[in-house]
Design an enzyme around this catalytic site. Sequence first.
Site, PDB file in Angstrom:
ATOM      1  N   ARG A 161      38.208  41.481  22.240  1.00 59.64           N
ATOM      2  CA  ARG A 161      37.734  42.516  23.369  1.00 59.64           C
ATOM      3  C   ARG A 161      38.077  43.582  22.801  1.00 59.64           C
ATOM      4  NH1 ARG A 161      39.756  40.305  28.911  1.00 59.64           N
ATOM      5  NH2 ARG A 161      38.702  39.084  28.885  1.00 59.64           N
ATOM      6  N   ARG A 197      47.058  45.736  29.504  1.00 57.71           N
ATOM      7  CA  ARG A 197      45.306  45.880  29.298  1.00 57.71           C
ATOM      8  C   ARG A 197      44.931  47.427  28.986  1.00 57.71           C
ATOM      9  NH1 ARG A 197      43.646  41.240  29.562  1.00 57.71           N
ATOM     10  NH2 ARG A 197      44.917  39.052  29.736  1.00 57.71           N
ATOM     11  N   LYS A 245      50.024  39.612  32.097  1.00 60.24           N
ATOM     12  CA  LYS A 245      49.156  40.499  32.079  1.00 60.24           C
ATOM     13  C   LYS A 245      49.451  41.660  32.983  1.00 60.24           C
ATOM     14  CE  LYS A 245      45.419  38.292  32.514  1.00 60.24           C
ATOM     15  NZ  LYS A 245      44.058  37.660  32.811  1.00 60.24           N
ATOM     16  N   LYS A 289      47.503  45.586  34.589  1.00 62.60           N
ATOM     17  CA  LYS A 289      46.545  46.405  34.574  1.00 62.60           C
ATOM     18  C   LYS A 289      46.300  47.247  35.207  1.00 62.60           C
ATOM     19  CE  LYS A 289      44.009  42.711  34.156  1.00 62.60           C
ATOM     20  NZ  LYS A 289      42.231  41.806  35.025  1.00 62.60           N
ATOM     21  N   CYS A 335      30.369  38.131  37.218  1.00 61.17           N
ATOM     22  CA  CYS A 335      31.770  37.102  35.537  1.00 61.17           C
ATOM     23  C   CYS A 335      30.974  36.951  34.633  1.00 61.17           C
ATOM     24  CB  CYS A 335      33.014  37.254  35.933  1.00 61.17           C
ATOM     25  SG  CYS A 335      32.631  35.464  36.322  1.00 61.17           S
ATOM     26  N   CYS A 365      33.539  31.081  29.393  1.00 63.12           N
ATOM     27  CA  CYS A 365      34.586  30.997  29.672  1.00 63.12           C
ATOM     28  C   CYS A 365      35.320  29.276  29.775  1.00 63.12           C
ATOM     29  CB  CYS A 365      34.532  32.055  31.248  1.00 63.12           C
ATOM     30  SG  CYS A 365      35.881  31.750  31.663  1.00 63.12           S
ATOM     31  N   CYS A 400      35.248  30.710  39.350  1.00 67.89           N
ATOM     32  CA  CYS A 400      36.289  30.353  39.781  1.00 67.89           C
ATOM     33  C   CYS A 400      36.807  31.681  40.057  1.00 67.89           C
ATOM     34  CB  CYS A 400      37.059  29.504  38.107  1.00 67.89           C
ATOM     35  SG  CYS A 400      37.964  30.882  37.386  1.00 67.89           S
ATOM     36  N   CYS A 420      37.769  37.836  38.067  1.00 70.33           N
ATOM     37  CA  CYS A 420      37.168  38.481  37.129  1.00 70.33           C
ATOM     38  C   CYS A 420      36.064  39.950  37.242  1.00 70.33           C
ATOM     39  CB  CYS A 420      37.311  37.704  36.086  1.00 70.33           C
ATOM     40  SG  CYS A 420      38.289  36.834  34.881  1.00 70.33           S
TER      41      CYS A 420
HETATM   42 FE1  SRM Z   1      38.695  37.608  33.233  1.00 70.79          FE
HETATM   43  C1  SRM Z   1      41.050  35.450  32.227  1.00 70.79           C
HETATM   44  C2  SRM Z   1      37.072  37.132  31.296  1.00 70.79           C
HETATM   45  C3  SRM Z   1      38.482  41.412  33.898  1.00 70.79           C
HETATM   46  C4  SRM Z   1      41.264  38.056  36.154  1.00 70.79           C
HETATM   47  N1  SRM Z   1      38.904  36.611  31.716  1.00 70.79           N
HETATM   48  C5  SRM Z   1      40.019  35.119  31.861  1.00 70.79           C
HETATM   49  C6  SRM Z   1      39.158  34.975  30.417  1.00 70.79           C
HETATM   50  C7  SRM Z   1      39.629  35.256  29.287  1.00 70.79           C
HETATM   51  C8  SRM Z   1      39.064  33.206  30.704  1.00 70.79           C
HETATM   52  C9  SRM Z   1      40.051  32.385  30.112  1.00 70.79           C
HETATM   53  O1  SRM Z   1      41.450  33.065  30.313  1.00 70.79           O
HETATM   54  O2  SRM Z   1      39.898  31.926  28.786  1.00 70.79           O
HETATM   55  C10 SRM Z   1      37.726  35.552  30.677  1.00 70.79           C
HETATM   56  C11 SRM Z   1      37.129  35.747  29.603  1.00 70.79           C
HETATM   57  C12 SRM Z   1      35.705  34.937  29.589  1.00 70.79           C
HETATM   58  C13 SRM Z   1      34.718  35.040  28.841  1.00 70.79           C
HETATM   59  O3  SRM Z   1      33.651  34.212  27.738  1.00 70.79           O
HETATM   60  O4  SRM Z   1      34.559  36.518  28.883  1.00 70.79           O
HETATM   61  C14 SRM Z   1      37.726  36.436  31.487  1.00 70.79           C
HETATM   62  N2  SRM Z   1      37.541  39.019  33.444  1.00 70.79           N
HETATM   63  C15 SRM Z   1      37.146  38.863  32.109  1.00 70.79           C
HETATM   64  C16 SRM Z   1      35.881  39.461  32.080  1.00 70.79           C
HETATM   65  C17 SRM Z   1      34.974  39.935  30.417  1.00 70.79           C
HETATM   66  C18 SRM Z   1      34.697  39.649  32.835  1.00 70.79           C
HETATM   67  C19 SRM Z   1      33.704  40.385  33.105  1.00 70.79           C
HETATM   68  O5  SRM Z   1      32.684  39.927  32.611  1.00 70.79           O
HETATM   69  O6  SRM Z   1      33.660  41.553  32.773  1.00 70.79           O
HETATM   70  C20 SRM Z   1      36.765  41.351  32.387  1.00 70.79           C
HETATM   71  C21 SRM Z   1      37.129  41.719  31.055  1.00 70.79           C
HETATM   72  C22 SRM Z   1      37.844  43.057  31.549  1.00 70.79           C
HETATM   73  C23 SRM Z   1      38.387  43.575  30.382  1.00 70.79           C
HETATM   74  O7  SRM Z   1      37.741  44.328  29.508  1.00 70.79           O
HETATM   75  O8  SRM Z   1      39.735  43.613  29.694  1.00 70.79           O
HETATM   76  C24 SRM Z   1      37.773  40.607  33.052  1.00 70.79           C
HETATM   77  N3  SRM Z   1      40.065  39.482  34.782  1.00 70.79           N
HETATM   78  C25 SRM Z   1      39.274  40.597  34.795  1.00 70.79           C
HETATM   79  C26 SRM Z   1      39.197  41.336  35.698  1.00 70.79           C
HETATM   80  C27 SRM Z   1      39.428  42.712  37.026  1.00 70.79           C
HETATM   81  C28 SRM Z   1      39.926  43.995  36.015  1.00 70.79           C
HETATM   82  O9  SRM Z   1      41.021  43.264  35.576  1.00 70.79           O
HETATM   83  O10 SRM Z   1      39.653  44.468  37.166  1.00 70.79           O
HETATM   84  C29 SRM Z   1      40.442  40.711  36.968  1.00 70.79           C
HETATM   85  C30 SRM Z   1      41.228  40.786  38.471  1.00 70.79           C
HETATM   86  C31 SRM Z   1      42.550  41.455  37.812  1.00 70.79           C
HETATM   87  C32 SRM Z   1      43.232  40.869  37.693  1.00 70.79           C
HETATM   88  O11 SRM Z   1      43.339  40.999  36.956  1.00 70.79           O
HETATM   89  O12 SRM Z   1      44.157  39.992  39.056  1.00 70.79           O
HETATM   90  C33 SRM Z   1      40.973  39.150  35.660  1.00 70.79           C
HETATM   91  N4  SRM Z   1      41.022  36.980  34.126  1.00 70.79           N
HETATM   92  C34 SRM Z   1      41.727  37.432  35.334  1.00 70.79           C
HETATM   93  C35 SRM Z   1      42.067  36.082  35.831  1.00 70.79           C
HETATM   94  C36 SRM Z   1      43.479  35.603  36.705  1.00 70.79           C
HETATM   95  C37 SRM Z   1      45.218  36.798  36.433  1.00 70.79           C
HETATM   96  C38 SRM Z   1      45.274  36.648  37.169  1.00 70.79           C
HETATM   97  O13 SRM Z   1      46.129  37.149  37.828  1.00 70.79           O
HETATM   98  O14 SRM Z   1      45.390  35.161  37.672  1.00 70.79           O
HETATM   99  C39 SRM Z   1      42.355  34.856  34.549  1.00 70.79           C
HETATM  100  C40 SRM Z   1      43.039  33.428  34.418  1.00 70.79           C
HETATM  101  C41 SRM Z   1      45.185  33.571  33.585  1.00 70.79           C
HETATM  102  O15 SRM Z   1      44.638  35.099  32.776  1.00 70.79           O
HETATM  103  O16 SRM Z   1      44.972  32.945  33.596  1.00 70.79           O
HETATM  104  C42 SRM Z   1      41.236  35.544  33.654  1.00 70.79           C
HETATM  105 FE1  SF4 Z   2      35.428  32.547  33.843  1.00 73.05          FE
HETATM  106 FE2  SF4 Z   2      36.382  32.926  36.003  1.00 73.05          FE
HETATM  107 FE3  SF4 Z   2      37.566  35.269  35.211  1.00 73.05          FE
HETATM  108 FE4  SF4 Z   2      34.661  34.358  35.297  1.00 73.05          FE
HETATM  109  S1  SF4 Z   2      36.432  34.562  36.973  1.00 73.05           S
HETATM  110  S2  SF4 Z   2      35.004  35.018  33.564  1.00 73.05           S
HETATM  111  S3  SF4 Z   2      34.793  32.271  35.494  1.00 73.05           S
HETATM  112  S4  SF4 Z   2      38.072  32.923  33.836  1.00 73.05           S
END
Ligand code: SRM
Ligand code: SF4
Length: 580
Positions: A97, A166, A230, A232, A453, A459, A498, A502
Amino acid sequence: MDDVTPKPGRVTPVAASAERAGDAAVAPPSRNETIKADSRFLRGTLGEELDQTAFGGLSEDASQLVKFHGMYVQDDRDLRPERAKRQLDRAYAFMARLRIPAGVLTPRQYRALDQLATERANGSLRFTTRQTIQFHGIIKSNVRAALQAIDAALLDTIAACGDVNRNVMAAANPYRSRAHAEAAEAATRLSAHFLPRTGAWREIFIGEERARGGEPEHEPIYGATYLPRKFKIAIAVPPANDVDVFAQDLGFVAIVRDGAIRGYDVLAGGGMGMTHGESDTYPRVGDVLGYCSADRLLEVAEAVLTTQRDFGDRSNRRRARLKYTIDARGLDWFKAEIGRRMSAPLEPARPFAFVTHDDEPGWTRGADGLHHLTLYVENGRVADRDGSALKSALAAIAGLEDFAESGRFVITPNQNLVIARASEAERAQIEQILDAHRVGRAVSPLRRGAMACVALPTCGLALAESERYLPDLVTRIDAILARHGLEEQPFTIRMTGCPNGCARPYLAEIGLVGRGPGRYNLMLGGAADGSRLNVLYRENLADAEILAALEPVLAAYATARHDGERFGDFTRRAGWLAGG
Ligand code: SRM
Ligand code: SF4
């Protein structure tokens, strides 16, 4: 405690650990804390392990550390059953990323990334919900070459994942107005300010030698254990809330006067992630804390980030985000704590109003006469497929002779792309290229407001499909909308595989959150401007049940909505949501 904390200004990580040590009730730190502390500033065994290509993945500890460098070890989950049957290792590959503050790239940079996708990854690029780009399917032996290509394009993946600040978002398209340009510049400054100082990325992936005999390395803001989780940041420029400022740990809302940003309303404590069945985890919208003048941006951001650094939960990663720190200690405590770390208190918040958190696809023209195309990109996936060669089209546009110098590509927080700064003649060429590659621009309002997402197959946390499923579901919901005369009505619909959130599904008018294979929770009632959480309407629905659950609500909306009333507001007013 005041005596160990310099005021005003920076609280050092050393002072912070002294404070933490004084707190007898501290639970033992999580395993990740030890991994960070022992990593010699994010090096660990990463370098050695990357050299061992017989195994396609990394050890558990190195898998945690590689996140700080913008990468995840993943495997193709579609292939798991077959490979398990044949007693083969999982099909490991890396996701990388980029860090792209405000989402702005030159066409030259974009072309380098396009080439990288073809040569070192799975042939596609993925625009993310945080205005950046991901590559999937980079096999271990390609990791260094991929990162070197990124470095050669004057880009990096540093801190794109991991327990750090981030990618910093800003309202899309700096070329739209002076205030947008200032927001993008502020995002770039924030990103640079909170960039880890360790040289690990350059040493491990680019192959630079560590300077001998220099100052011992240290992280002036983060310290050796970085953040609990993380972090943001995003900057919104009203009336658009495209960055979803309420979902950020730290949000800034630009207060604009005479076209320029005079200051910001500061929000803190937003976040989306939750875990099914764990009621002490939940999505939360950020609280408005107050106002600061534009020149205090870094000072305020540092006060908030270091407060989370020092008081965030380092024992339970599920409760380690700033939103929980604020809820555990109280908003008044939080305001007082950041106040201690700033040269002056925040002023009372200024009024602001948002009208949307969506993008508006199509051409616009700036005051300078240049043209900007917001191009809808379904779920941010850039590939050549289904008869539409989007990847080739974007590469061709990026290669247009003069545009390669003067144009810009701007990724939006809704996974779309602004092709910015085109002259009249270039606009015509861009249209021609898109047509020649059969890149459709006419999408239904529902599809335009849809976001999914990544989920399966890459993922590791996905419980259900998302990116591969939502487009088809939207087609079928569009058919329902047509039956009820709602086909021109705007909606936001967001799906995740899930509950981690995201695609920020908890802020959509229609949210779908994966529960298990083929099953989703249906959430309704988000606001059109992203300022309100939706609520659970029906649980654990299969495909046909989603449509069956939605149709009566949409039918009622068609007949009983007020003039101009949005679906999310209607579901609340008309009593469809318990407690809504
Ligand atoms: Fe996310 C984890 C993809 C934005 C909340 N996110 C992941 C992971 C890395 C899975 C993992 O931990 O193994 C995913 C990778 C999937 C893949 O195969 O690419 C993933 N997140 C994404 C992306 C690519 C979704 C998308 O379709 O665009 C976004 C990449 C953002 C970036 O460029 O930095 C993405 N993730 C977000 C957002 C939205 C935002 O940031 O505005 C959120 C919700 C906001 C937040 O953080 O509260 C988000 N991602 C999470 C979480 C839950 C965090 C939490 O506080 O509980 C995880 C899991 C974790 O961190 O344990 C996670
Ligand atoms: Fe993966 Fe869940 Fe984030 Fe979708 S919402 S990319 S399933 S961690």
